[in-house]
Structures are given as structure tokens and as C-alpha cells.
Design a protein around this motif. Structure first.
Motif, short mmCIF file in Angstrom:
data_model
loop_
_atom_site.label_atom_id
_atom_site.label_comp_id
_atom_site.label_asym_id
_atom_site.label_seq_id
_atom_site.Cartn_x
_atom_site.Cartn_y
_atom_site.Cartn_z
N THR A 70 0.83 -1.20 0.00
CA THR A 70 0.00 0.00 0.00
C THR A 70 0.87 1.25 0.00
O THR A 70 0.59 2.22 -0.72
CB THR A 70 -0.94 0.01 1.22
OG1 THR A 70 -1.77 -1.16 1.14
CG2 THR A 70 -1.81 1.23 1.25
N TRP A 71 1.94 1.24 0.77
CA TRP A 71 2.84 2.39 0.82
C TRP A 71 3.48 2.63 -0.54
O TRP A 71 3.61 3.78 -0.97
CB TRP A 71 3.91 2.18 1.89
CG TRP A 71 4.78 3.37 2.04
CD1 TRP A 71 6.08 3.48 1.68
CD2 TRP A 71 4.42 4.65 2.56
NE1 TRP A 71 6.55 4.74 1.94
CE2 TRP A 71 5.55 5.48 2.48
CE3 TRP A 71 3.25 5.17 3.08
CZ2 TRP A 71 5.54 6.80 2.91
CZ3 TRP A 71 3.24 6.49 3.50
CH2 TRP A 71 4.37 7.29 3.41
N ALA A 72 3.85 1.57 -1.24
CA ALA A 72 4.45 1.71 -2.57
C ALA A 72 3.47 2.39 -3.53
O ALA A 72 3.88 3.23 -4.35
CB ALA A 72 4.87 0.35 -3.10
N VAL A 73 2.21 2.04 -3.44
CA VAL A 73 1.20 2.68 -4.29
C VAL A 73 1.10 4.17 -3.94
O VAL A 73 1.06 5.02 -4.83
CB VAL A 73 -0.18 2.00 -4.16
CG1 VAL A 73 -1.24 2.77 -4.91
CG2 VAL A 73 -0.12 0.56 -4.65
N LEU A 74 1.06 4.48 -2.66
CA LEU A 74 0.95 5.88 -2.24
C LEU A 74 2.15 6.70 -2.72
O LEU A 74 2.00 7.87 -3.10
CB LEU A 74 0.81 5.98 -0.73
CG LEU A 74 -0.51 5.47 -0.17
CD1 LEU A 74 -0.49 5.51 1.35
CD2 LEU A 74 -1.68 6.27 -0.71
N LEU A 83 -8.03 -1.40 1.42
CA LEU A 83 -7.26 -0.59 2.37
C LEU A 83 -6.99 0.79 1.78
O LEU A 83 -7.15 1.81 2.46
CB LEU A 83 -5.95 -1.29 2.73
CG LEU A 83 -5.00 -0.53 3.63
CD1 LEU A 83 -5.64 -0.22 4.98
CD2 LEU A 83 -3.71 -1.32 3.83
N LEU A 84 -6.60 0.84 0.52
CA LEU A 84 -6.35 2.13 -0.11
C LEU A 84 -7.60 2.98 -0.17
O LEU A 84 -7.54 4.19 0.02
CB LEU A 84 -5.81 1.92 -1.53
CG LEU A 84 -4.30 1.77 -1.59
CD1 LEU A 84 -3.87 1.27 -2.95
CD2 LEU A 84 -3.62 3.07 -1.28
N ALA A 85 -8.73 2.37 -0.45
CA ALA A 85 -9.98 3.13 -0.50
C ALA A 85 -10.27 3.78 0.85
O ALA A 85 -10.84 4.87 0.90
CB ALA A 85 -11.12 2.21 -0.92
N ASP A 86 -9.87 3.13 1.93
CA ASP A 86 -10.06 3.72 3.26
C ASP A 86 -9.06 4.83 3.54
O ASP A 86 -9.38 5.82 4.19
CB ASP A 86 -9.91 2.64 4.34
CG ASP A 86 -11.12 1.73 4.43
OD1 ASP A 86 -12.20 2.13 3.97
OD2 ASP A 86 -10.96 0.62 4.98
N VAL A 87 -7.84 4.69 3.04
CA VAL A 87 -6.75 5.62 3.35
C VAL A 87 -6.73 6.84 2.43
O VAL A 87 -6.38 7.94 2.85
CB VAL A 87 -5.39 4.87 3.27
CG1 VAL A 87 -4.22 5.82 3.37
CG2 VAL A 87 -5.31 3.81 4.36
N LEU A 88 -7.12 6.67 1.18
CA LEU A 88 -6.98 7.74 0.19
C LEU A 88 -7.61 9.07 0.59
O LEU A 88 -6.97 10.11 0.40
CB LEU A 88 -7.53 7.30 -1.16
CG LEU A 88 -6.58 6.45 -1.99
CD1 LEU A 88 -7.27 5.99 -3.27
CD2 LEU A 88 -5.30 7.18 -2.31
N PRO A 89 -8.81 9.12 1.12
CA PRO A 89 -9.37 10.43 1.47
C PRO A 89 -8.51 11.22 2.46
O PRO A 89 -8.40 12.44 2.36
CB PRO A 89 -10.74 10.09 2.07
CG PRO A 89 -11.11 8.80 1.43
CD PRO A 89 -9.80 8.05 1.30
N SER A 90 -7.86 10.53 3.38
CA SER A 90 -7.01 11.22 4.35
C SER A 90 -5.68 11.65 3.72
O SER A 90 -5.17 12.73 4.03
CB SER A 90 -6.72 10.29 5.53
OG SER A 90 -7.91 9.96 6.19
#
Length: 65
Positions: free
Chosen positions: A2-6, A41-48
Motif C-alpha cells: 500500500t505504501w508503494a502505491v501511495l 485498504l487504499l480506499a479507506d486511506v486515500l481520502p485522508s
């Protein structure tokens, strides 16, 4: 993963009037899927995370002038 995608999603922005205002969530989630990341997980994290990335782009463009 997930971090790599971010780290790679910074170029996936929506821009208007020469300034980014949001992330392109569709593009980011497609990137995540291609990388084998957990899209839920990304869908949860992306807005923040979106606000932080957009702010960094704006500050970078202001400092470039």
C-alpha cells in the motif's frame, strides 16, 4: 505494498486552472490493482492522504515561481 502505491500515486491528480485540487481515485485504485495492493485498504486511506498530497503539490508549485 500500500505504501508503494501511495509513493507512486502523486502523479494521478485532477487539476484545474493550473493547480491540482484532488487525486484521481480511479487511476490510483487501478494502479494499486496492477501492483497487487489491497484496494480496500487504499480506499479507506486515500481520502485522508489526498489532502496531504494535494497540499504538497500546491506548495511545490508556489515555490517554483
Amino acid at each position: 505494498m500500500t505504501w508503494a502505491v501511495l509513493e507512486r500515486c502523486g502523479g494521478q491528480v485532477r487539476a484545474g486552472m493550473g493547480s491540482p485540487y484532488a487525486l484521481d481515485f480511479t487511476a490510483v485504485l487501478l494502479l494499486a490493482d496492477a501492483m497487487g495492493a489491497r484496494t480496500a485498504l487504499l480506499a479507506d486511506v486515500l481520502p485522508s492522504v489526498e489532502a496531504v498530497i494535494v497540499k504538497a503539490y500546491r506548495e511545490e508549485s508556489e515555490n517554483a515561481d
